[in-house]
Design a protein around this motif. Structure first.
Motif, mmCIF file in Angstrom:
data_model
loop_
_atom_site.group_PDB
_atom_site.id
_atom_site.type_symbol
_atom_site.label_atom_id
_atom_site.label_comp_id
_atom_site.label_asym_id
_atom_site.label_seq_id
_atom_site.Cartn_x
_atom_site.Cartn_y
_atom_site.Cartn_z
ATOM 1 N N ASN A 404 0.845 -1.197 0.000
ATOM 2 C CA ASN A 404 0.000 0.000 0.000
ATOM 3 C C ASN A 404 0.873 1.236 0.000
ATOM 4 O OD1 ASN A 404 -1.464 -2.209 1.986
ATOM 5 N ND2 ASN A 404 -2.843 -1.328 0.477
ATOM 6 N N LEU A 405 0.258 2.388 -0.271
ATOM 7 C CA LEU A 405 1.021 3.624 -0.397
ATOM 8 C C LEU A 405 0.172 4.810 0.014
ATOM 9 C CD1 LEU A 405 1.355 4.779 -4.130
ATOM 10 C CD2 LEU A 405 -0.515 3.395 -3.259
ATOM 11 N N CYS A 406 0.836 5.933 0.238
ATOM 12 C CA CYS A 406 0.140 7.207 0.441
ATOM 13 C C CYS A 406 1.031 8.325 -0.079
ATOM 14 C CB CYS A 406 -0.222 7.423 1.914
ATOM 15 S SG CYS A 406 1.161 7.901 2.968
ATOM 16 N N CYS A 407 0.411 9.454 -0.433
ATOM 17 C CA CYS A 407 1.142 10.635 -0.884
ATOM 18 C C CYS A 407 1.381 11.541 0.314
ATOM 19 C CB CYS A 407 0.354 11.374 -1.964
ATOM 20 S SG CYS A 407 0.168 10.419 -3.481
ATOM 21 N N MET A 408 2.626 11.981 0.482
ATOM 22 C CA MET A 408 2.997 12.784 1.631
ATOM 23 C C MET A 408 2.716 14.261 1.364
ATOM 24 S SD MET A 408 6.629 10.895 2.503
ATOM 25 C CE MET A 408 6.778 11.615 4.142
ATOM 26 N N SER A 410 4.824 16.497 1.464
ATOM 27 C CA SER A 410 5.975 17.003 0.704
ATOM 28 C C SER A 410 5.883 16.669 -0.777
ATOM 29 C CB SER A 410 7.264 16.397 1.274
ATOM 30 O OG SER A 410 7.277 14.984 1.102
ATOM 31 N N GLY A 411 4.911 15.829 -1.167
ATOM 32 C CA GLY A 411 4.811 15.387 -2.551
ATOM 33 C C GLY A 411 5.502 14.060 -2.801
ATOM 34 N N GLU A 412 6.226 13.544 -1.801
ATOM 35 C CA GLU A 412 6.893 12.250 -1.939
ATOM 36 C C GLU A 412 5.898 11.123 -1.678
ATOM 37 O OE1 GLU A 412 11.405 13.318 -0.548
ATOM 38 O OE2 GLU A 412 9.875 13.279 0.999
ATOM 39 N N LEU A 413 6.365 9.887 -1.927
ATOM 40 C CA LEU A 413 5.517 8.716 -1.743
ATOM 41 C C LEU A 413 6.022 7.875 -0.579
ATOM 42 C CD1 LEU A 413 4.868 7.369 -5.369
ATOM 43 C CD2 LEU A 413 3.243 8.521 -3.876
ATOM 44 N N LEU A 414 5.078 7.363 0.216
ATOM 45 C CA LEU A 414 5.378 6.355 1.232
ATOM 46 C C LEU A 414 4.792 5.039 0.751
ATOM 47 C CD1 LEU A 414 4.669 8.006 4.711
ATOM 48 C CD2 LEU A 414 6.871 7.187 3.878
ATOM 49 N N VAL A 427 8.795 0.197 5.458
ATOM 50 C CA VAL A 427 8.196 1.382 4.847
ATOM 51 C C VAL A 427 9.320 2.149 4.156
ATOM 52 C CG1 VAL A 427 7.081 3.601 5.282
ATOM 53 C CG2 VAL A 427 6.311 1.561 6.504
ATOM 54 N N VAL A 428 9.095 2.509 2.894
ATOM 55 C CA VAL A 428 10.120 3.214 2.111
ATOM 56 C C VAL A 428 9.547 4.550 1.649
ATOM 57 C CG1 VAL A 428 11.675 3.126 0.136
ATOM 58 C CG2 VAL A 428 11.070 1.013 1.337
ATOM 59 N N ARG A 429 10.325 5.601 1.858
ATOM 60 C CA ARG A 429 9.962 6.927 1.350
ATOM 61 C C ARG A 429 10.695 7.158 0.028
ATOM 62 N NH1 ARG A 429 12.367 12.005 1.951
ATOM 63 N NH2 ARG A 429 13.759 11.222 3.575
ATOM 64 N N PHE A 430 9.920 7.384 -1.036
ATOM 65 C CA PHE A 430 10.488 7.614 -2.362
ATOM 66 C C PHE A 430 10.390 9.089 -2.725
ATOM 67 C CE2 PHE A 430 9.487 3.101 -2.665
ATOM 68 C CZ PHE A 430 10.585 2.602 -3.352
ATOM 69 N N PRO A 435 14.658 5.795 -3.557
ATOM 70 C CA PRO A 435 14.327 5.591 -2.135
ATOM 71 C C PRO A 435 15.205 6.476 -1.262
ATOM 72 C CG PRO A 435 15.575 3.717 -2.995
ATOM 73 C CD PRO A 435 15.292 4.610 -4.155
ATOM 74 N N LYS A 436 14.582 7.273 -0.395
ATOM 75 C CA LYS A 436 15.313 8.225 0.447
ATOM 76 C C LYS A 436 15.374 7.796 1.914
ATOM 77 C CE LYS A 436 16.369 11.420 -2.591
ATOM 78 N NZ LYS A 436 17.762 11.770 -2.903
ATOM 79 N N GLN A 437 14.438 6.949 2.345
ATOM 80 C CA GLN A 437 14.393 6.553 3.753
ATOM 81 C C GLN A 437 13.728 5.192 3.859
ATOM 82 O OE1 GLN A 437 11.874 9.010 6.193
ATOM 83 N NE2 GLN A 437 12.746 8.306 8.123
ATOM 84 N N ILE A 438 14.269 4.354 4.748
ATOM 85 C CA ILE A 438 13.688 3.039 5.021
ATOM 86 C C ILE A 438 13.382 2.965 6.510
ATOM 87 C CG2 ILE A 438 14.082 0.553 5.058
ATOM 88 C CD1 ILE A 438 15.826 0.879 2.591
#
Length: 571
Positions: A404-408, A410-414, A427-430, A435-438
């Motif tokens: 699953n995903l959501c829009c942050m 900031s405009g980034e994706l989780l 959980v990965v922040r794109f 990928p910027k954060q795990i």
């Protein structure tokens, strides 16, 4: 001190223009000195009310009502953002509006102003002063850095020049060696040919002598040597060397003298000031004691799974098929798109630019449906067929299955995903494709989320917390933006609803967290610190998908009925 040229002066009398004015007329709104009070009261055209300036300043001065000029305003309507008198309360104009006592509102506002002033003077202003001191230092550091870059570039130039000089010198030596080898080969060939010519001349002279002598014995014993002389020496074949006409590889040179890009970004400094007593002018919206059904939106299909708002008037849905559908609030199907792979979408979300993203679990991809008007390919309205749309695969997550995903904000994706062997969840922040954060482990190096084939949905809260509804754990797991565990919500302390098994999750503008408990056919509302607030259980039938629009209306997708219910749960 000259009052006309003074930057700051005491209050002067409005009549004599000279004396200090310790008195004030509430009716005429005039400052008066002691000597002029009697003169002012002698004006019988109206009834005056003269008080001391100290008393005037300490008294709340309510304005006259705009609709009833003879009355002073005593109340305040939030909806109209205006003060009113008591007569206005009964008017149709302000019916059902929220009412506040003007004096209490004034006192609350004063407290807010005092706290704001203290915050600005003691916290915010010093921070800006500190920030201003950094500018000259940054400017000096930048100037020094640019000079160092220029020096380093000059050294690179010298290295390149020396390398080219060394190559040219090596090639000069190779040319000299080739010239020597060439001359030696030519000389050798010349010696062989000259020796053969000499031998041929001698043989010709000998044969002529035999013919002229007429000696039978010599002629009878003659043996020919032409076979030997007939075979010419090998021809010397030479391929002369040349400078290869190759173009200079400027890209390779650029990489040798590469320069990283300049990045100029702003970074939030995280100034958070506690403001106890400085509450909002109006209290936070209260939850309705009984949430209200606004509308039922029939979406055609049963097995409805997810809902996401394109706007306050249109919703995207998906179910257990490969079609993404856009409906208006009347249930009219406006657009329809088939997934790129033909697989069922696992989850959907709408980006801040109005485009749709969806998860394809089976081919491990995150895909973007370009539906915004700014795109070159725009979805067309339905005419009995699925509309065409440009679908772009944003990310492949090889070795993992996106859930699953959501829009942050900031405009980034989780994106929350399981490993292919279902033994890990993260959980990965794109940011874009990167990928910027795990987020995967807690401070004790234990997994934050259960693994295995359990549904896990996520949402970002307004305080930037990341909230995950972990069905396998029977909990809502909330971590900070840095990935630090804040709390786990496993249901209220005592409940008649039975076990808590969350599925979908969303948040609202007040920072409250809403999650479906599909087996009790209810929605739990908890605050941003995990405190249970209330249930929403007004006849929901297997609620799965959740979304809150910009007005804090809740959209609930029902799996069994194929309907989306729009609910009001705030006053």
């Amino acid at each position: 001190m000259d009052p006309s040229h003074s930057a700051q002066d005491v209050v002067r009398c409005a009549l004599c223009r000279d004396a200090v004015a310790p008195m004030y007329c509430n009716v005429c709104h005039m400052h008066l000195c002691d000597d002029c009070v009697a003169k002012h009261l002698s004006d019988k055209s109206q009834v005056h009310s003269v008080v001391s300036l100290t008393q005037y300043l300490s008294t709340l001065h309510c304005p006259k009502c705009s609709d009833h000029p003879d009355n002073q305003c005593k109340l305040y309507f939030e909806n109209c953002d205006c003060p009113i008198c008591l007569h206005c309360v009964t008017s149709e104009k302000h019916k059902h509006h929220d009412l506040f006592n003007l004096k209490e509102l004034y006192q609350d506002k004063q407290e807010v102003i005092r706290n704001d002033l203290e915050e600005l003077e003691k916290l915010v202003y010093p921070k800006y002063q500190e920030a201003a001191t950094h500018i000259p230092v940054q400017r000096a550091d930048g100037s020094q850095h640019w000079q160092q870059l220029r020096s380093a570039l000059h050294k690179k130039r010298e290295v390149l020049h020396q390398a080219i000089d060394d190559i040219i010198q090596t090639r000069q030596e190779e040319i000299g060696d080739q010239a020597t080898r060439y001359t030696t080969a030519i000389d050798k060939q010349e010696d062989v040919i000259n020796a053969a010519i000499k031998e041929i001349k001698q043989t010709i002279h000998k044969l002529k002598n035999l013919l002229e002598a007429g000696d039978v014995c010599l002629v009878s014993g003659y043996k020919s040597s032409n076979d030997k002389l007939r075979k010419l020496p090998p021809k010397l074949k030479v391929t002369l060397s040349n400078i290869q006409p190759l173009e200079i590889n400027t890209q390779l040179l650029k990489e040798f003298v590469s320069l990283s890009p300049l990045s100029v970004k702003t970074e939030e400094q995280g100034l958070t000031v506690p403001s106890a007593g400085a509450e909002a002018l109006f209290p936070a919206r209260l939850l309705l004691s009984v949430p209200r059904l606004i509308t039922d939106i029939p979406c055609g299909d049963q097995d409805l799974c997810n809902v996401s708002c394109l706007s306050d008037e249109e919703i995207w849905t998906c179910g257990e098929n490969n079609i993404l559908k856009l409906y208006d609030l009347d249930g009219v199907l406006r657009k329809s798109v088939q997934t790129k792979s033909g697989n069922m979408p696992q989850d959907i979300a709408v980006t801040r630019s109005g485009d749709l993203v969806y998860v394809d679990y089976w081919d491990s991809s995150i895909n973007l449906v370009l539906t915004n008007d700014t795109q070159k390919q725009r979805m067309v309205k339905l005419s009995g067929k699925e509309s065409s749309a440009k679908i772009q695969t944003l990310v492949y997550v090889g070795g993992w299955k996106p859930l699953n995903l959501c829009c942050m904000f900031s405009g980034e994706l989780l994106v929350i995903m399981d490993s292919d062997d279902a033994k890990q969840t993260k959980v990965v922040r794109f940011s874009g494709f990167t990928p910027k954060q795990i987020i995967q482990w807690d401070d004790q190096n234990e997994p934050l989320y259960t693994s295995g084939y359990n549904t896990k949905y996520l949402s970002e809260n307004r305080n930037l917390d990341i909230c995950v509804a972990d069905r396998g754990a029977g909990a809502v797991v909330v971590v900070s933006a840095a990935g630090k565990l804040r709390f786990r919500y496993t249901g209220p302390p005592s409940t008649h609803h039975g076990s808590f098994i969350p599925r979908e999750i969303t948040t609202d503008s007040h920072g409250n967290i809403l999650t479906t408990d599909q087996y009790s056919n209810s929605v739990h509302i908890i605050d941003e610190d995990g405190l249970f607030l209330r249930y929403i259980d007004i006849g929901l039938q297997y609620p799965v998908g959740l979304f809150v629009d910009s007005k804090d209306n809740l959209f609930v997708a029902e799996w069994e009925t194929g309907k989306v219910k729009k609910l009001q749960y705030y006053k």
